[in-house]
Design an enzyme around this catalytic site. Sequence first.
Site, PDB file in Angstrom:
ATOM      1  N   LYS A  13       1.861   1.616  -0.974  1.00  7.48           N
ATOM      2  CA  LYS A  13       2.701   0.498  -0.504  1.00  7.48           C
ATOM      3  C   LYS A  13       2.659  -0.680  -1.476  1.00  7.48           C
ATOM      4  CE  LYS A  13       0.334  -0.082   3.275  1.00  7.48           C
ATOM      5  NZ  LYS A  13      -0.654   1.004   3.115  1.00  7.48           N
ATOM      6  N   ARG A  88       1.383  -3.930  11.330  1.00  9.82           N
ATOM      7  CA  ARG A  88       0.512  -2.767  11.437  1.00  9.82           C
ATOM      8  C   ARG A  88       0.313  -2.341  12.887  1.00  9.82           C
ATOM      9  NH1 ARG A  88      -2.408  -3.597   6.301  1.00  9.82           N
ATOM     10  NH2 ARG A  88      -3.559  -1.716   5.819  1.00  9.82           N
ATOM     11  N   ARG A 127      -9.005   4.247  -6.623  1.00 10.50           N
ATOM     12  CA  ARG A 127      -8.318   2.952  -6.726  1.00 10.50           C
ATOM     13  C   ARG A 127      -9.261   1.908  -7.323  1.00 10.50           C
ATOM     14  NH1 ARG A 127      -4.951   0.222  -1.919  1.00 10.50           N
ATOM     15  NH2 ARG A 127      -6.823   0.493  -0.654  1.00 10.50           N
ATOM     16  N   ARG A 160     -12.956  -1.475  -4.152  1.00 12.47           N
ATOM     17  CA  ARG A 160     -13.062  -2.287  -2.939  1.00 12.47           C
ATOM     18  C   ARG A 160     -14.090  -1.686  -1.990  1.00 12.47           C
ATOM     19  NH1 ARG A 160      -6.923  -2.972  -0.954  1.00 12.47           N
ATOM     20  NH2 ARG A 160      -7.934  -2.528   1.026  1.00 12.47           N
ATOM     21  N   ARG A 171     -10.270   4.007   8.526  1.00 12.93           N
ATOM     22  CA  ARG A 171      -8.967   3.349   8.361  1.00 12.93           C
ATOM     23  C   ARG A 171      -7.818   4.309   8.614  1.00 12.93           C
ATOM     24  NH1 ARG A 171      -9.602   1.042   2.600  1.00 12.93           N
ATOM     25  NH2 ARG A 171      -7.539   0.150   2.901  1.00 12.93           N
TER      26      ARG A 171
HETATM   27  P1  ADP Z   1      -4.355  -0.922   2.199  1.00 12.74           P
HETATM   28  O1  ADP Z   1      -4.042  -1.319   0.771  1.00 12.74           O
HETATM   29  O2  ADP Z   1      -5.339   0.150   2.279  1.00 12.74           O
HETATM   30  O3  ADP Z   1      -3.132  -0.615   2.986  1.00 12.74           O
HETATM   31  P2  ADP Z   1      -4.667  -3.691   2.918  1.00 12.74           P
HETATM   32  O4  ADP Z   1      -5.063  -4.380   1.681  1.00 12.74           O
HETATM   33  O5  ADP Z   1      -3.237  -3.787   3.336  1.00 12.74           O
HETATM   34  O6  ADP Z   1      -5.096  -2.168   2.829  1.00 12.74           O
HETATM   35  O7  ADP Z   1      -5.560  -4.185   4.139  1.00 12.74           O
HETATM   36  C1  ADP Z   1      -6.967  -4.213   4.056  1.00 12.74           C
HETATM   37  C2  ADP Z   1      -7.520  -4.571   5.408  1.00 12.74           C
HETATM   38  O8  ADP Z   1      -7.039  -5.875   5.807  1.00 12.74           O
HETATM   39  C3  ADP Z   1      -7.118  -3.661   6.561  1.00 12.74           C
HETATM   40  O9  ADP Z   1      -7.949  -2.531   6.667  1.00 12.74           O
HETATM   41  C4  ADP Z   1      -7.254  -4.596   7.763  1.00 12.74           C
HETATM   42  O10 ADP Z   1      -8.607  -4.766   8.128  1.00 12.74           O
HETATM   43  C5  ADP Z   1      -6.793  -5.928   7.196  1.00 12.74           C
HETATM   44  N1  ADP Z   1      -5.336  -6.138   7.415  1.00 12.74           N
HETATM   45  C6  ADP Z   1      -4.379  -6.259   6.455  1.00 12.74           C
HETATM   46  N2  ADP Z   1      -3.164  -6.448   7.013  1.00 12.74           N
HETATM   47  C7  ADP Z   1      -3.357  -6.449   8.366  1.00 12.74           C
HETATM   48  C8  ADP Z   1      -2.497  -6.571   9.493  1.00 12.74           C
HETATM   49  N3  ADP Z   1      -1.154  -6.733   9.349  1.00 12.74           N
HETATM   50  N4  ADP Z   1      -3.056  -6.509  10.719  1.00 12.74           N
HETATM   51  C9  ADP Z   1      -4.376  -6.347  10.885  1.00 12.74           C
HETATM   52  N5  ADP Z   1      -5.234  -6.203   9.879  1.00 12.74           N
HETATM   53  C10 ADP Z   1      -4.752  -6.250   8.613  1.00 12.74           C
HETATM   54  P1  ADP Z   2      -1.609   0.902  -0.462  1.00  9.44           P
HETATM   55  O1  ADP Z   2      -1.108  -0.473  -0.787  1.00  9.44           O
HETATM   56  O2  ADP Z   2      -0.629   1.694   0.347  1.00  9.44           O
HETATM   57  O3  ADP Z   2      -2.966   0.905   0.135  1.00  9.44           O
HETATM   58  P2  ADP Z   2      -1.854   1.235  -3.371  1.00  9.44           P
HETATM   59  O4  ADP Z   2      -0.510   0.845  -3.889  1.00  9.44           O
HETATM   60  O5  ADP Z   2      -2.974   0.302  -3.574  1.00  9.44           O
HETATM   61  O6  ADP Z   2      -1.731   1.714  -1.832  1.00  9.44           O
HETATM   62  O7  ADP Z   2      -2.217   2.664  -4.038  1.00  9.44           O
HETATM   63  C1  ADP Z   2      -3.451   3.339  -3.698  1.00  9.44           C
HETATM   64  C2  ADP Z   2      -4.021   3.991  -4.953  1.00  9.44           C
HETATM   65  O8  ADP Z   2      -3.167   5.056  -5.396  1.00  9.44           O
HETATM   66  C3  ADP Z   2      -4.138   3.052  -6.139  1.00  9.44           C
HETATM   67  O9  ADP Z   2      -5.252   3.445  -6.899  1.00  9.44           O
HETATM   68  C4  ADP Z   2      -2.867   3.293  -6.933  1.00  9.44           C
HETATM   69  O10 ADP Z   2      -3.009   2.976  -8.298  1.00  9.44           O
HETATM   70  C5  ADP Z   2      -2.634   4.780  -6.705  1.00  9.44           C
HETATM   71  N1  ADP Z   2      -1.231   5.175  -6.656  1.00  9.44           N
HETATM   72  C6  ADP Z   2      -0.169   4.446  -6.179  1.00  9.44           C
HETATM   73  N2  ADP Z   2       0.984   5.155  -6.276  1.00  9.44           N
HETATM   74  C7  ADP Z   2       0.645   6.364  -6.796  1.00  9.44           C
HETATM   75  C8  ADP Z   2       1.392   7.563  -7.134  1.00  9.44           C
HETATM   76  N3  ADP Z   2       2.713   7.655  -6.911  1.00  9.44           N
HETATM   77  N4  ADP Z   2       0.704   8.602  -7.630  1.00  9.44           N
HETATM   78  C9  ADP Z   2      -0.634   8.525  -7.832  1.00  9.44           C
HETATM   79  N5  ADP Z   2      -1.396   7.452  -7.550  1.00  9.44           N
HETATM   80  C10 ADP Z   2      -0.774   6.378  -7.039  1.00  9.44           C
END
Ligand code: ADP
Ligand code: ADP
Length: 213
Positions: A13, A88, A127, A160, A171
Amino acid sequence: MKIIMLGAPGAGKGTQAKLIAEKYNIPHISTGDIFRANIKEGTELGKKAKTYMDKGELVPDELVVDLVVDRVAKDDAKNGYVLDGFPRTIPQAEALDAALAKLGDKVDYAIDVDVPDENIINRMSGRRACVACGGTYHIVHIPTKVEGICDACGGELILRDDDKPETVKKRLDVYHEQTQPLIDYYTEKEILKTVDGTVDMMDVFASIVNILS
Ligand code: ADP
Ligand code: ADP
Ligand code: ZN
């Protein structure tokens, strides 16, 4: 253009939101980044959020909703934005819709980046996140030019805390239970678009651009 990114943790995302924001010149609003910035600055919000984030749980809706509603009302969000990590939960989605409706506005697209659970643990363990700018990379799939250093800003890259496998499993459970119902929610609103998130980053982006144009 008002866009929501949906998908499991690690689906890509943030990676796609960043590309969308650059191409369409709209702000990328990541609630995860906002919480991490607050944790770094040691704010009250950061302290509260951290206790949930460390356990892989969602931060309570009441700590998130107002923050996002205020953010999307800012001047730079007038022409659109890409929301990454919000909503979410169903109550978050309803609160966003209600706040936008008051302004005579609505979400245009909910883009679901679809990646099966089997791929997620690999994505997350590889990541690396920049402590300075929040940029994300992958040690195998999206490596930096210099190991451990952010291409964009030269900042230090870290794994992280919540990307360790035990927390990732939690998660994913939380995602299936609380966030996945949003797929039906936005399907009913007829704005859901699903893209295959397992292919190369730029191929995922091409599918998204195709949807948006
Ligand atoms: P990811 O990249 O894995 O999708 P995020 O960086 O978006 O993770 O979020 C990390 C953490 O921050 C989540 O596991 C949650 O604890 C918190 N968080 C982020 N956005 C929200 C939301 N919209 N509602 C509740 N918790 C959130
Ligand atoms: P989210 O925001 O949904 O948690 P991220 O954008 O941080 O996800 O991506 C999660 C991990 O996967 C990161 O290490 C990122 O560099 C990698 N990644 C993202 N898109 C791709 C892809 N299309 N193929 C392989 N790895 C990817
Ligand atoms: Zn950086």
